[in-house]
Write an enzyme that holds these catalytic residues in place. Structure first.
Site, PDB file in Angstrom:
ATOM      1  N   ASP A 317       0.838  -1.532  -0.128  1.00  0.00           N
ATOM      2  CA  ASP A 317      -0.136   0.165   0.014  1.00  0.00           C
ATOM      3  C   ASP A 317       1.085   1.639  -0.326  1.00  0.00           C
ATOM      4  O   ASP A 317       1.844   1.262   0.283  1.00  0.00           O
ATOM      5  CB  ASP A 317      -0.879   0.571   1.236  1.00  0.00           C
ATOM      6  N   GLU A 318       0.175   3.046  -0.230  1.00  0.00           N
ATOM      7  CA  GLU A 318       0.892   3.481  -0.568  1.00  0.00           C
ATOM      8  C   GLU A 318       2.137   4.192  -0.749  1.00  0.00           C
ATOM      9  O   GLU A 318       3.180   4.657  -0.118  1.00  0.00           O
ATOM     10  CB  GLU A 318       0.388   4.194   1.078  1.00  0.00           C
ATOM     11  N   VAL A 319       2.540   3.178  -2.078  1.00  0.00           N
ATOM     12  CA  VAL A 319       3.763   3.208  -2.555  1.00  0.00           C
ATOM     13  C   VAL A 319       3.729   4.608  -3.534  1.00  0.00           C
ATOM     14  O   VAL A 319       2.810   5.315  -4.165  1.00  0.00           O
ATOM     15  CB  VAL A 319       3.676   1.965  -3.923  1.00  0.00           C
TER      16      VAL A 319
END
Length: 794
Positions: A317-319
């Site tokens: 997530d949240e790259v």
């Protein structure tokens, strides 16, 4: 009808359900799928014979220990010393599985159902599997706890609605000692949750001992990590209780800890330091570096040895793609593999990662961002982005879990979690013809971008109806809408929490009012964009509806306890007892959803979780309050005060810390607010009484008694606050409670009298002022209850 009152009424409440509860006095949670009461009782006596059949030795010991512990606290009942693996017809308490488990490790999607029969002759708990027996054991323990000399004869036939019922514990942001996690596992077992999702790696630390890459735990853990021996111990501890342990190894982002230990694996050169702040940071593993895949393969091998579950969570997530975009090596790699953008590179990386996992017989699990049709259908996607995302995942043939709405690191009303169903999403229907209006609004948040949207209201003989769209998401119907004088209220559940709009619509050019997210008020602005009379114009909608074929792709859900503002000393307080309500949503039939019935049992669970299980939510509050005052001080003063106040809900506390520059690992988490539960159950009871005003005289008396208790507490409380430096900044809040109690007395004294209507606008303005977020991120939530009292009395 008053909005707060309506909240307490479920349209789907079943009369039969209440009849069952009344007949059996079954203070059970999660509530069973089927209970049938029968004639007679089973007497609880000394020397009851227990027989365990087809139960493995570790679980036999656990079952006997739990029964002995329960009966030790019982006034009359005890087990005999006798124990056998063979069935004996003389047993008063028979617990039997069809066969001994082939593996000590719980298996995904096993039959977890059970049958518990209580008759005058004895108790028979039977199940196909040991997991079913363990679930039935928890029901039996709750029955024993709530019984005196006998159990009512009954038949319980029970099974879970969803096969995946989890809790994520974040051990990275703040380290959680093994004993604290074990205690939560005991609670999970009692609530029939069956998956511990253990978040072990992130920007702020690496919590797993690694033989292959030892600098991870030596340089990036501050010395706080779990040894291989400890991890194996915890996995075994959970397995005995029927709980699987799924680890999370965050890749390729949330990699600041990896960057500290092995900067050569990161997309841009360091040096890097330990990350102390909360948020999303730039370090990303370098997909162009072959050593990165060697690193991952070694770690997956170590995780596979420590965690036998078939799933391994890779985060995903949240790259933040900034480093990939700035790296010449990564850009060249993308050209070589014809990858158009960072999203394509992320999918390419996950494909390689999935192949590594498959080599260790592991199934990939990750957050929404890993979802892509180029990945095989056997991956499992956990949704933090909400039901729209989960629906798309399931309709595409992928299995998914819901976590949005189950984020218990946020203080939220338990009813919000309880309404949150992984397979149910409300879609709007055409609004009835009437006087309609459409508004645009903007709600600034304390951190991050503002929430924007539009809503449409139609007033007709059917009442006030409406639809709303937030942040360009799917159109949603309003759950409740009403008008009180010139105030218009409506509400719905959003990713932020229960969201209530309270608006004055008398000026087309200037929208006035507030938005309550949970108990936290937010300002908003906006203007009317259209109005008319008759047929309401159709609003463009491309809502994705879950297909019947895709329903089986939704495996359940997971509560999450992220640890930015959670530490071991308040971990239990953050989780219990409300985790029982989430467990019920994932276990019990969907039809069981009446909030009054839920709260009735949740209040019983508050005590059972303490004395029956050994959870420390009550103890943590008492110890926390005691730490703020002199040793001789009476902490009951703070306990009474805490009934009227709550933490600011949603992520309001996080965002206030961010604004103050305190959103980091060193921030103090031992103030008064840190020892408050997510929700004041005393306020729940008060609101239930308010919903019956003025017709129910007993309810009015109950309200007066509660207010009197608070009033009598005030002089000594304010003296205590004045004497404690740790409490000094709560003095204005205590004074606000004085003002609120005076307003409540006025409202009760003039209830349904003409003079109250004349003062209503001024009283409401004062109540709104008292409901603002105060010192220590606290809200005087009692002001919201007294506003409901005002509405009932008008």
């Amino acid at each position: 009808m008053n909005l707060a009152r309506t909240l307490l009424i479920s349209l789907l409440a079943s009369a039969a359900l209440f009849a069952q509860a009344a007949t059996t006095n079954a203070q059970l949670m999660p509530y069973p799928a089927r209970i049938t009461t029968e004639e007679g009782h089973f007497p609880l006596t000394q020397g009851m014979k227990l027989e365990l059949v087809n139960i493995s030795a570790p679980r036999s010991r656990y079952i006997r220990e739990r029964l002995e512990q329960a009966l030790y606290q019982h006034p009359v009942a005890r087990l005999s010393k006798e124990n056998s693996g063979q069935q004996q017809t003389t047993a008063q308490l028979l617990i039997q599985a069809d066969k001994i488990a082939a593996s000590p490790i719980p298996q995904f999607n096993q039959n977890e159902g059970y049958r518990l029969a209580v008759s005058p002759d004895g108790i028979r708990l039977t199940a196909e599997t040991e997991l079913g027996v363990l679930n039935g054991l928890q029901t039996l323990l709750q029955l024993l706890y709530n019984s005196d000399k006998a159990l009512t004869a009954m038949l319980i036939e029970d099974r879970p609605r969803f096969p995946w019922r989890g809790l994520l514990i974040d051990s990275v942001r703040h380290f959680m000692p093994l004993e604290d996690i074990k205690r939560q596992i005991e609670g999970m077992a009692a609530a029939k949750l069956n998956v511990l999702h253990w978040h072990l790696t992130d920007d702020q630390g690496w919590r797993v001992e690694s033989s292959a890459y030892p600098k991870l735990h030596k340089l990036a853990s501050d010395g706080q990590y779990y040894s291989r021996v400890q991890i194996k111990e915890l996995v075994e501890f959970a397995a005995v209780r029927g709980i699987r342990v799924v680890p999370e190894l965050d890749l390729p982002g949330h990699a600041s800890a990896i960057a500290v230990a092995y900067p050569e694996l990161i997309s841009l050169p360091g040096p890097y330091q330990m990350q102390r702040h909360w948020g999303v940071f730039e370090p990303l593993l370098d997909p162009s570096n072959p050593k990165v895949y060697d690193f991952i393969e070694a770690l997956v091998g170590e995780f596979a040895e420590l965690f036998p579950d078939p799933f391994l969570h890779i985060g995903g997530d949240e790259v933040n793609p900034a480093q990939w975009q700035q790296s010449k090596a990564v850009q060249a790699y993308m050209q070589q593999h014809k990858l158009a953008d960072s999203d394509a590179l992320h999918t390419h990386f996950n494909q390689k990662l999935q192949q590594i996992l498959a080599g260790f017989d592991k199934r990939m699990m990750g957050w929404d961002e890993i979802f892509h049709p180029d990945l095989p259908k056997d991956i499992l996607v956990q949704s933090w982005r909400g039901l729209d995302s989960l629906t798309e995942i399931a309709n595409s043939g992928y299995q998914g879990l819901l976590s949005t709405g189950f984020y218990v690191d946020q203080p939220q009303p338990t009813t919000y979690h309880y309404r949150n169903d992984p397979t149910e999403q409300a879609h709007p229907t055409p609004l009835p013809p009437g006087k309609w209006q459409r508004w645009q609004f903007t709600m600034p948040r304390l951190k991050g971008s503002a929430v924007t949207g539009e809503f449409t209201l139609s007033e007709s003989e059917a009442g006030l109806k409406g639809n709303i769209r937030l942040n360009n998401q799917s159109l949603r119907p309003l759950r409740l809408a009403e008008q009180t004088g010139n105030l218009t209220r409506f509400e719905l559940d959003t990713w932020m929490g229960p969201t209530r709009f309270e608006l004055y619509l008398d000026n087309a050019d200037k929208l006035r009012g507030r938005v309550l997210v949970g108990n936290a008020p937010y300002a908003l602005s906006g203007h009317r964009i259209d109005k008319g009379e008759g047929q309401v114009p159709t609003e463009a909608e491309a809502a994705v509806t879950l297909t019947e074929a895709a329903r089986d792709n939704i495996l359940g859900g997971e509560a999450t306890i992220w640890a930015e503002i959670v530490m071991p000393h308040n971990l239990d307080l953050r989780l219990w007892p409300r985790l029982f309500a989430i467990a019920e949503r994932l276990w019990s039939p969907a039809e069981i959803q009446d909030p009054d019935f839920m709260y009735q049992r949740l209040m019983a669970m508050q005590q059972y979780a303490d004395t029956g299980i050994g959870l420390q939510h009550n103890q943590q509050q008492r110890q926390g309050f005691a730490s703020l005052v002199a040793e001789s001080a009476d902490i009951r003063l703070l306990e009474v005060f805490s009934q009227a106040v709550e933490q600011a809900q949603y992520y309001t506390r996080h965002h206030l810390k961010y604004q103050a520059g305190n959103y980091h690992q060193q921030e103090r988490l031992n103030r008064f607010v840190d020892f408050l539960p997510a929700e004041s159950l005393a306020l729940v009871t008060l609101n239930q009484a308010i919903s019956k005003v003025p017709e129910d005289k007993e309810a009015v008396a109950q309200i007066r008694a509660t207010l009197a208790k608070w009033q009598q507490n005030q002089p000594a409380l304010k003296k205590l606050i004045a004497q404690s430096s740790e409490l000094a900044d709560l003095q204005p809040l205590a004074e606000d409670l004085d003002k609120l109690l005076a307003l409540a007395d006025t409202i009760l004294g003039q209830c349904r009298q003409p003079e109250l209507s004349e003062q209503a606008a001024a009283l409401r303005e004062q109540l709104w002022a008292l409901a603002e977020v105060r010192q220590q991120e606290v809200v005087l939530s009692a002001s919201l209850a007294i506003e409901s009292l005002l509405d009932q009395c008008l």
